[in-house]
Scaffold this active site. Structure first.
Site, mmCIF file in Angstrom:
data_model
loop_
_atom_site.group_PDB
_atom_site.id
_atom_site.type_symbol
_atom_site.label_atom_id
_atom_site.label_comp_id
_atom_site.label_asym_id
_atom_site.label_seq_id
_atom_site.Cartn_x
_atom_site.Cartn_y
_atom_site.Cartn_z
ATOM 1 N N SER A 19 0.796 -1.226 0.000
ATOM 2 C CA SER A 19 0.000 0.000 0.000
ATOM 3 C C SER A 19 0.830 1.278 0.000
ATOM 4 O O SER A 19 0.316 2.327 -0.366
ATOM 5 C CB SER A 19 -0.954 -0.005 1.195
ATOM 6 O OG SER A 19 -0.211 -0.061 2.394
ATOM 7 N N HIS A 39 -6.261 -3.979 -0.829
ATOM 8 C CA HIS A 39 -6.131 -2.875 -1.780
ATOM 9 C C HIS A 39 -6.353 -3.344 -3.211
ATOM 10 O O HIS A 39 -5.755 -2.789 -4.138
ATOM 11 C CB HIS A 39 -4.766 -2.196 -1.644
ATOM 12 C CG HIS A 39 -4.680 -1.266 -0.480
ATOM 13 N ND1 HIS A 39 -5.311 -0.038 -0.453
ATOM 14 C CD2 HIS A 39 -4.075 -1.399 0.708
ATOM 15 C CE1 HIS A 39 -5.070 0.562 0.700
ATOM 16 N NE2 HIS A 39 -4.320 -0.241 1.431
ATOM 17 N N LYS A 54 -12.930 -0.923 2.274
ATOM 18 C CA LYS A 54 -12.243 -0.102 1.271
ATOM 19 C C LYS A 54 -13.141 0.013 0.033
ATOM 20 O O LYS A 54 -14.149 0.709 0.095
ATOM 21 C CB LYS A 54 -10.849 -0.663 0.998
ATOM 22 C CG LYS A 54 -9.919 -0.458 2.214
ATOM 23 C CD LYS A 54 -8.468 -0.836 1.990
ATOM 24 C CE LYS A 54 -7.636 -0.385 3.192
ATOM 25 N NZ LYS A 54 -6.948 -1.489 3.860
HETATM 26 C C1 LIG Z 1 -6.711 -1.894 5.279
HETATM 27 C C2 LIG Z 1 -5.942 -3.156 5.354
HETATM 28 C C3 LIG Z 1 -6.195 -4.101 6.357
HETATM 29 C C4 LIG Z 1 -7.173 -3.846 7.454
HETATM 30 O O1 LIG Z 1 -8.477 -3.922 6.976
HETATM 31 P P1 LIG Z 1 -9.677 -3.474 7.958
HETATM 32 O O2 LIG Z 1 -10.860 -4.172 7.419
HETATM 33 O O3 LIG Z 1 -9.734 -1.988 7.887
HETATM 34 O O4 LIG Z 1 -9.303 -3.947 9.336
HETATM 35 C C5 LIG Z 1 -5.506 -5.292 6.320
HETATM 36 N N1 LIG Z 1 -4.589 -5.538 5.366
HETATM 37 C C6 LIG Z 1 -4.304 -4.643 4.407
HETATM 38 C C7 LIG Z 1 -3.279 -4.968 3.370
HETATM 39 C C8 LIG Z 1 -4.950 -3.423 4.373
HETATM 40 O O5 LIG Z 1 -4.649 -2.521 3.446
#
Ligand SMILES: *Cc1c(COP(=O)(O)O)cnc(C)c1O
Length: 393
Positions: free
Chosen positions: A182, A210, A239
């Site tokens: 990310s 992502h 997301k």
């Molecule tokens: C955002 C993210 C998470 C966490 O996800 P949530 O549902 O917000 O807890 C885990 N792994 C990656 C790679 C992320 O980008």
């Protein structure tokens, strides 16, 4: 009180190092433009890739579910917290992602925290990319498997660790990687990871937070894009799929069955509200059929990358909607972010320790809700801020 004095000293240290993080409350829904501190700004730092966070169809679906199923479940899943819609969503996710079944969690942070401990014991090994998300690192800490780390996307190093684990007699080996890293917007090398996994008889776990919803022909993520099958995939509802909350693991039936028996964040934490499941089902339909949304996102990303490049900014190469603008020095990234804020463009600067020293950047993120006019306004602001801070000559 010495305890609080120690904490005050730590807080001061964080401030002195310039690492203090402030929250900036929004007073509007999440979207291409948001209200912050009484002002409308263009938002270039949300994970709202498909622009669904304020979509009327998701709002309507969740409102209907609130009416039919009420507000909360007030139970973990296995006592009395499973609604029909939980199983519907799990099966829908599994079908879309090409796995036998799926299991929901309160967040992907919990999914990654849940995954490793029930599946891997002291005789097993887990081999993790060095840039993996914090939740994978924590999840691995909770399991008793032997731990190996390979340099980010370094396939020779991954092979060395696979060899070492095999030589030490590991029973099962799991490779864990983010589908997209990310900070950089780089894709994991899934074809080569799959090939090495097959050669050394290892499993592949991908965290596709992502990617799910907007990467791959039907939005099924990085395995679909790469044309490979992975063994276990984790992801988020927070997301691209509407941006509320929730996470999941999808994989083979025995894996999901064992997680339902043993995964601690599943057994000891509350069920997702039905309203979120209902909106997530709509989001998945839109993502799966969503060629128009994906096309808009792809077009925005290409336009944004070309515009910044033409202005003379240094970008990390790629095609993911994460578009990092390299400023290298932390003060420059901070000055750019502040100036852009003044000009009505909401961005986030990243510097050490989140990225290596000398690799400070502004991480911009595209989404399908941004209009061409938004992007042109933002490009003009980047030009002005770049000149004002010396980032552009
Ligand atoms: C955002 C993210 C998470 C966490 O996800 P949530 O549902 O917000 O807890 C885990 N792994 C990656 C790679 C992320 O980008």
């Amino acid at each position: 009180m010495p305890f609080l004095d120690d904490i005050q000293a730590q807080l001061q240290e964080i401030r002195d190092e310039g690492l203090w993080k402030e929250e900036r409350p929004l007073s509007s829904p999440q979207g291409g433009r948001v209200q912050v501190a009484g002002r409308e700004v263009i938002n270039l730092c949300a994970n709202n890739y498909l622009g669904l966070a304020d979509h009327p169809d998701l709002i309507r679906a969740s409102q209907e579910a609130l009416g039919e199923m009420g507000y909360g479940m007030a139970s973990v899943r296995f006592i009395c917290g499973t609604a029909e819609i939980h199983r519907q969503l799990e099966q829908r996710l599994a079908r879309w992602l090409g796995h036998d079944d799926a299991i929901l969690f309160a967040a992907c942070f919990d999914a990654n925290g849940a995954l490793f401990e029930p599946l891997l014991g002291p005789q097993d090994a887990v081999i993790s990319d060095s840039l993996n998300h914090a939740s994978i690192i924590d999840g691995i800490r909770l399991c008793k498997a032997q731990r190996y780390r390979f340099a980010n996307s370094d396939m020779a190093d991954l092979e060395a660790k696979l060899k070492e684990a095999r030589e030490k007699g590991a029973r099962n080996i799991m490779i864990a990687t983010d589908g997209v890293f990310s900070m950089d917007g780089y894709f994991a090398n899934l074809p080569e990871i799959r090939r090495l996994a097959d050669e050394y008889d290892a499993l592949v776990m991908v965290d596709d937070c992502h990617a799910t919803g907007f990467v791959g022909a039907t939005g099924a993520g990085t395995p679909e894009r790469a044309g490979v099958k992975v063994d276990v995939i984790t992801g988020t509802l927070g997301k691209a799929l509407g941006g509320a909350i929730g996470g999941y693991i999808a994989g083979p039936q025995p894996v999901i069955d064992l997680l339902r028996q043993r995964a601690r964040p599943y057994l000891f934490s509350n069920a997702l509200p039905p309203a979120i499941c209902a909106a997530s089902l709509v989001a998945i339909d839109m993502a799966e059929k969503g060629d128009d949304l994906r096309a808009q996102l792809t077009e925005n990303t290409a336009y944004w990358r070309a515009g910044l490049t033409d202005l003379g900014f240094e970008l990390l190469p790629g095609e993911h909607p994460i578009v990092p603008v390299m400023l290298h020095e932390a003060p420059k990234a901070q000055a750019m972010a502040a100036k852009l804020g003044e000009l009505g463009v909401y961005v986030s600067g990243f510097f050490y320790p989140v990225v290596p020293k000398g690799r400070a950047r502004i991480r911009t993120q595209m989404n399908a809700a941004l209009t061409r006019a938004d992007l042109d306004t933002a490009l003009a602001a980047f030009e002005e801020a770049g000149r004002a801070t010396g980032a552009l000559q």
